[in-house]
Enzyme design. Structure first.
Site, PDB file in Angstrom:
ATOM      1  N   CYS A  18       3.917  92.573  21.619  1.00  0.00           N
ATOM      2  CA  CYS A  18       3.030  92.436  20.459  1.00  0.00           C
ATOM      3  C   CYS A  18       2.082  91.265  20.729  1.00  0.00           C
ATOM      4  CB  CYS A  18       3.819  92.268  19.162  1.00  0.00           C
ATOM      5  SG  CYS A  18       4.869  90.809  19.103  1.00  0.00           S
ATOM      6  N   ASN A  21       4.688  87.635  19.945  1.00  0.00           N
ATOM      7  CA  ASN A  21       6.075  87.685  20.463  1.00  0.00           C
ATOM      8  C   ASN A  21       7.019  86.845  19.607  1.00  0.00           C
ATOM      9  OD1 ASN A  21       7.971  86.772  23.435  1.00  0.00           O
ATOM     10  ND2 ASN A  21       8.149  88.622  22.258  1.00  0.00           N
ATOM     11  N   CYS A  23       7.374  88.142  16.035  1.00  0.00           N
ATOM     12  CA  CYS A  23       7.737  89.031  14.919  1.00  0.00           C
ATOM     13  C   CYS A  23       8.144  90.414  15.431  1.00  0.00           C
ATOM     14  CB  CYS A  23       6.592  89.142  13.920  1.00  0.00           C
ATOM     15  SG  CYS A  23       6.196  87.585  13.079  1.00  0.00           S
ATOM     16  N   ARG A  24       7.147  91.242  15.761  1.00  0.00           N
ATOM     17  CA  ARG A  24       7.443  92.645  16.025  1.00  0.00           C
ATOM     18  C   ARG A  24       8.205  92.892  17.331  1.00  0.00           C
ATOM     19  NH1 ARG A  24       1.367  94.436  15.439  1.00  0.00           N
ATOM     20  NH2 ARG A  24       1.216  92.303  16.271  1.00  0.00           N
ATOM     21  N   SER A  25       7.715  92.333  18.440  1.00  0.00           N
ATOM     22  CA  SER A  25       8.367  92.702  19.715  1.00  0.00           C
ATOM     23  C   SER A  25       9.757  92.105  19.893  1.00  0.00           C
ATOM     24  CB  SER A  25       7.457  92.412  20.917  1.00  0.00           C
ATOM     25  OG  SER A  25       7.158  91.051  21.046  1.00  0.00           O
ATOM     26  N   ASP A 136       1.126  94.314  11.876  1.00  0.00           N
ATOM     27  CA  ASP A 136       1.430  92.884  12.036  1.00  0.00           C
ATOM     28  C   ASP A 136       1.891  92.313  10.693  1.00  0.00           C
ATOM     29  OD1 ASP A 136       1.410  90.180  12.461  1.00  0.00           O
ATOM     30  OD2 ASP A 136      -0.579  90.118  13.381  1.00  0.00           O
TER      31      ASP A 136
HETATM   32  P1  4NP Z   1       3.649  89.381  16.173  1.00  0.00           P
HETATM   33  O1  4NP Z   1       3.041  88.641  14.887  1.00  0.00           O
HETATM   34  O2  4NP Z   1       2.485  89.765  17.048  1.00  0.00           O
HETATM   35  O3  4NP Z   1       4.347  90.565  15.593  1.00  0.00           O
HETATM   36  O4  4NP Z   1       4.592  88.391  16.838  1.00  0.00           O
HETATM   37  C1  4NP Z   1       2.175  87.541  15.006  1.00  0.00           C
HETATM   38  C2  4NP Z   1       2.705  86.274  15.205  1.00  0.00           C
HETATM   39  C3  4NP Z   1       1.866  85.179  15.298  1.00  0.00           C
HETATM   40  C4  4NP Z   1       0.503  85.352  15.182  1.00  0.00           C
HETATM   41  C5  4NP Z   1      -0.028  86.617  14.991  1.00  0.00           C
HETATM   42  C6  4NP Z   1       0.815  87.713  14.900  1.00  0.00           C
HETATM   43  N1  4NP Z   1      -0.362  84.213  15.227  1.00  0.00           N
HETATM   44  O5  4NP Z   1      -1.572  84.403  15.063  1.00  0.00           O
HETATM   45  O6  4NP Z   1       0.110  83.096  15.469  1.00  0.00           O
END
Ligand code: 4NP
Length: 163
Positions: A18, A21, A23-25, A136
């Site tokens: 994702c 790294n 939340c989702r992945s 997201d």
């Molecule tokens: P992820 O979510 O891609 O599912 O891990 C996010 C985590 C952090 C950020 C964006 C999306 N960020 O902008 O810091």
């Protein structure tokens, strides 16, 4: 469903990707590892996750994702890392969560063969599912995290039954 994409040899090496790294992945990694363990098939898989971004390198998953995962019996202990070109040789399937992840991965794929390892998580959603990506949840509330876990559970079950 997608057997032609999945290598015959074991272990099958799967990398979930994702943006952050956190939340989702890492949740996908945790869900998949739990499903595999539930079937006693740990030796058949290498499962990891990474992010296209580098904002949170070394961090544990987001505390909100860890809380929601824990409610489902999943303890997320992955440490954030950025995806690398080496991942394209180290893994058989590289699975992005949304279209932006897929575009970022395509941009760093070192060869056409490497690019063929790229897949979108939504390829394993149930046909009736209205989503075409894993949204997201970072700027969302609890429902966003629950939705992600529901979609990941569905997709990982279908992926595992394909392998
Ligand atoms: P992820 O979510 O891609 O599912 O891990 C996010 C985590 C952090 C950020 C964006 C999306 N960020 O902008 O810091």
């Amino acid at each position: 469903m997608f057997n032609n994409m999945i290598p015959e040899r074991k272990p099958v090496r799967i990398l979930f990707v994702c943006l952050g790294n956190i939340c989702r992945s890492p949740a996908a990694e945790g869900v998949m590892k739990a499903l595999v363990a539930g079937q006693g098939r740990e030796e058949e898989f290498v499962i990891d996750s990474a992010g296209t971004g580098r904002y949170h390198i070394g961090d544990l998953p987001d505390h909100r994702m860890r809380i929601h995962a824990r409610r489902r019996g999943l303890e997320l202990t992955h440490r954030c890392r950025q995806v690398t070109q080496d991942d394209f040789s180290d893994f058989d399937l590289i699975i992005g969560m949304d279209a932006s992840n897929m575009a970022n991965l395509r941009a760093i794929a070192p060869s056409p063969e490497a690019e063929r390892k790229l897949h979108a998580m939504a390829e394993w959603f149930n046909p009736a599912t209205t989503y075409d990506h894993v949204p997201d949840p970072y700027y969302e509330g609890s429902e966003g995290f629950e939705l992600v876990l529901d979609l990941l559970d569905e997709a990982c079950r279908n992926l595992l039954s394909d392998i």
